[in-house]
Scaffold this motif. Structure first.
Motif, PDB file in Angstrom:
ATOM      1  N   MET A  34       4.219  69.760  47.096  1.00  0.00           N
ATOM      2  CA  MET A  34       2.953  70.005  46.419  1.00  0.00           C
ATOM      3  C   MET A  34       2.627  71.496  46.409  1.00  0.00           C
ATOM      4  O   MET A  34       2.238  72.060  45.402  1.00  0.00           O
ATOM      5  N   ARG A  35       2.757  72.151  47.566  1.00  0.00           N
ATOM      6  CA  ARG A  35       2.433  73.573  47.659  1.00  0.00           C
ATOM      7  C   ARG A  35       3.268  74.386  46.696  1.00  0.00           C
ATOM      8  O   ARG A  35       2.786  75.319  46.053  1.00  0.00           O
ATOM      9  N   ASP A  41      -8.741  65.869  50.138  1.00  0.00           N
ATOM     10  CA  ASP A  41      -8.000  64.887  50.938  1.00  0.00           C
ATOM     11  C   ASP A  41      -7.982  63.523  50.247  1.00  0.00           C
ATOM     12  O   ASP A  41      -7.791  62.494  50.893  1.00  0.00           O
ATOM     13  N   ARG A  42      -8.218  63.528  48.908  1.00  0.00           N
ATOM     14  CA  ARG A  42      -8.096  62.343  48.065  1.00  0.00           C
ATOM     15  C   ARG A  42      -9.307  61.422  48.126  1.00  0.00           C
ATOM     16  O   ARG A  42      -9.279  60.318  47.608  1.00  0.00           O
ATOM     17  N   GLY A  68      -3.965  60.881  45.145  1.00  0.00           N
ATOM     18  CA  GLY A  68      -3.661  62.303  45.099  1.00  0.00           C
ATOM     19  C   GLY A  68      -4.890  63.147  45.361  1.00  0.00           C
ATOM     20  O   GLY A  68      -6.030  62.655  45.332  1.00  0.00           O
ATOM     21  N   ALA A  69      -4.682  64.427  45.637  1.00  0.00           N
ATOM     22  CA  ALA A  69      -5.775  65.358  45.885  1.00  0.00           C
ATOM     23  C   ALA A  69      -6.676  65.461  44.662  1.00  0.00           C
ATOM     24  O   ALA A  69      -6.241  65.285  43.519  1.00  0.00           O
ATOM     25  N   PHE A 116      -4.373  64.648  41.451  1.00  0.00           N
ATOM     26  CA  PHE A 116      -2.974  65.071  41.447  1.00  0.00           C
ATOM     27  C   PHE A 116      -2.031  63.868  41.452  1.00  0.00           C
ATOM     28  O   PHE A 116      -0.818  64.038  41.458  1.00  0.00           O
ATOM     29  N   ALA A 117      -2.570  62.666  41.446  1.00  0.00           N
ATOM     30  CA  ALA A 117      -1.733  61.478  41.297  1.00  0.00           C
ATOM     31  C   ALA A 117      -1.387  61.231  39.832  1.00  0.00           C
ATOM     32  O   ALA A 117      -0.770  60.218  39.502  1.00  0.00           O
ATOM     33  N   LYS A 118      -1.822  62.148  38.950  1.00  0.00           N
ATOM     34  CA  LYS A 118      -1.584  62.050  37.505  1.00  0.00           C
ATOM     35  C   LYS A 118      -2.265  60.833  36.905  1.00  0.00           C
ATOM     36  O   LYS A 118      -1.765  60.226  35.950  1.00  0.00           O
TER      37      LYS A 118
END
Length: 379
Positions: A1-2, A196-197, A217-218, A236-238
């Protein structure tokens, strides 16, 4: 991810805050109220006359003590907020951890116009990244220490002891959790997202948690209410998800092609959002489906779309601004000569304001045809 975040320059702020080093250019904060634009360009906040593009005043905080090598006490990246009585709320995202209220009508030295500080609040333990939310006479300010600080707008003091909505989250690298997005409210509850989602609903009067849900995801962006009364958010889980504000029950409604960074924008029955792969989506809440297949103007998009009466504007990492109509047709509306755009454009007083980094200027004012009217600072 980073690794993927670092591919996008806007995410350098995450590295900056985790390391304590201020050596990179991050995104700028941008807002407008009345006939004044406000831009936070890392080192200071500038107030700019919308008609002329001339600076009215600037604010760079106070002289700070305790400076140490590799750490900066000052970093202005959060969009300023203007209160009903004209105070400007300025957030310092650096190591001073301070929120200021300044009075633009109280400028003691016209030769060096800087407004006096009405009050300040410095009790947070983490960095300020989220734009605070004004609700009546209170300021709700989410912080990277996992708390929302509830401040009285008259003096900046806590209405109640700081509200901890989550325990400090530790990721695989041992870093604390962060609240990065402005909350939304329906007048009864406050709805908050976190990296933290997590998504929380908090009672505005008791400050008790009504419900808490987690996504896959975040969530760097905030939520938006649709015309159906539901809450919508991306991660960020799309996935673009719908929440019942009463219960927190949620379900994905759109599978995106990339990470969703910015806060969605609602307009009538439609909700617009982008992903960092550069795709734009138009979702109809009444029909429960996309109005058209996602379109990709050119490059990565981290800002939210800007809705105008006859079009939606999207600013991309390339610096270009694109116009998208109701059918999904994409037109280059403003071509950038130099610079990258990571901040959501703002519509104010007949202008569209676009902020740039790595450019000869911080801000450009465009007319309805996308033509440049003025830049700040002027050459």
């Amino acid at each position: 991810m980073r690794k993927k975040i670092l591919l996008i320059t806007v995410s350098l702020l995450a590295v900056v805050l985790l390391s304590g080093c201020i050596g990179s250019t991050t995104w700028f904060g941008l807002s407008a109220a009345g006939n004044v634009a406000y831009i936070a360009n890392n080192t200071a906040v500038h107030a700019i006359d919308l008609k002329t593009g001339k600076e009215l005043w600037s604010f760079s905080g106070e002289k700070s003590s305790g400076f140490s090598f590799g750490q900066s006490p000052k970093l202005f990246v959060v969009s300023p907020v203007v209160t009903e009585d004209g105070q400007v709320i300025i957030v310092n995202s650096g190591n001073d951890h301070t929120i200021y209220a300044v009075n633009p009508k109280d400028i003691p030295d016209p030769a060096k116009p800087t407004p006096n500080i009405t009050w300040k609040f410095s009790d947070a333990k983490g960095h300020w990244i989220a734009v605070p939310l004004i609700v009546g006479d209170r300021l709700f300010a989410p912080n990277a220490d996992g708390k929302i600080y509830v401040l009285d707008l008259t003096d900046g003091q806590s209405v109640k002891q700081a509200v901890r909505i989550i325990e400090p989250f530790k990721d695989t690298e041992g870093q604390p959790g962060r609240l990065w997005a402005q909350p939304v409210t329906d007048g009864k509850r406050l709805y908050v997202t976190s990296l933290d989602r997590s998504v929380f609903a908090i009672d505005l009067e008791t400050y008790e948690i009504a419900w808490h849900e987690e996504l896959s995801g975040a969530i760097p962006g905030g939520m938006v209410f649709g015309s159906d009364g539901m809450l919508y958010v991306g991660s960020f889980a799309k996935q673009f998800e719908k929440f019942d504000p009463a219960t927190g029950q949620h379900t994905p409604v759109v599978d995106a092609k990339g990470w969703i960074w910015g806060t969605p924008v609602a307009d009538g029955d439609n909700i617009y959002f982008n992903d960092v792969d550069g795709y734009f989506y138009s979702y109809n809440v009444k029909e429960g489906k996309l109005n058209f297949e996602s379109v990709k103007p050119d490059g990565a998009v981290t800002a939210s779309p800007l809705v105008l009466p006859d079009r939606v504007l999207v600013a991309t990492e390339s610096g270009n601004v694109y116009s998208i109509d109701a059918t999904g047709s994409v037109t280059l509306w403003h071509e950038s000569i130099k610079g990258k755009a990571y901040t959501t454009p703002v519509s104010a007083d007949g202008y569209v304001l676009v902020s740039y980094i790595e450019s000869d200027y911080y801000l450009v004012a465009l007319n309805n045809a996308g033509d440049q009217k003025w830049v700040f600072p002027s050459k």
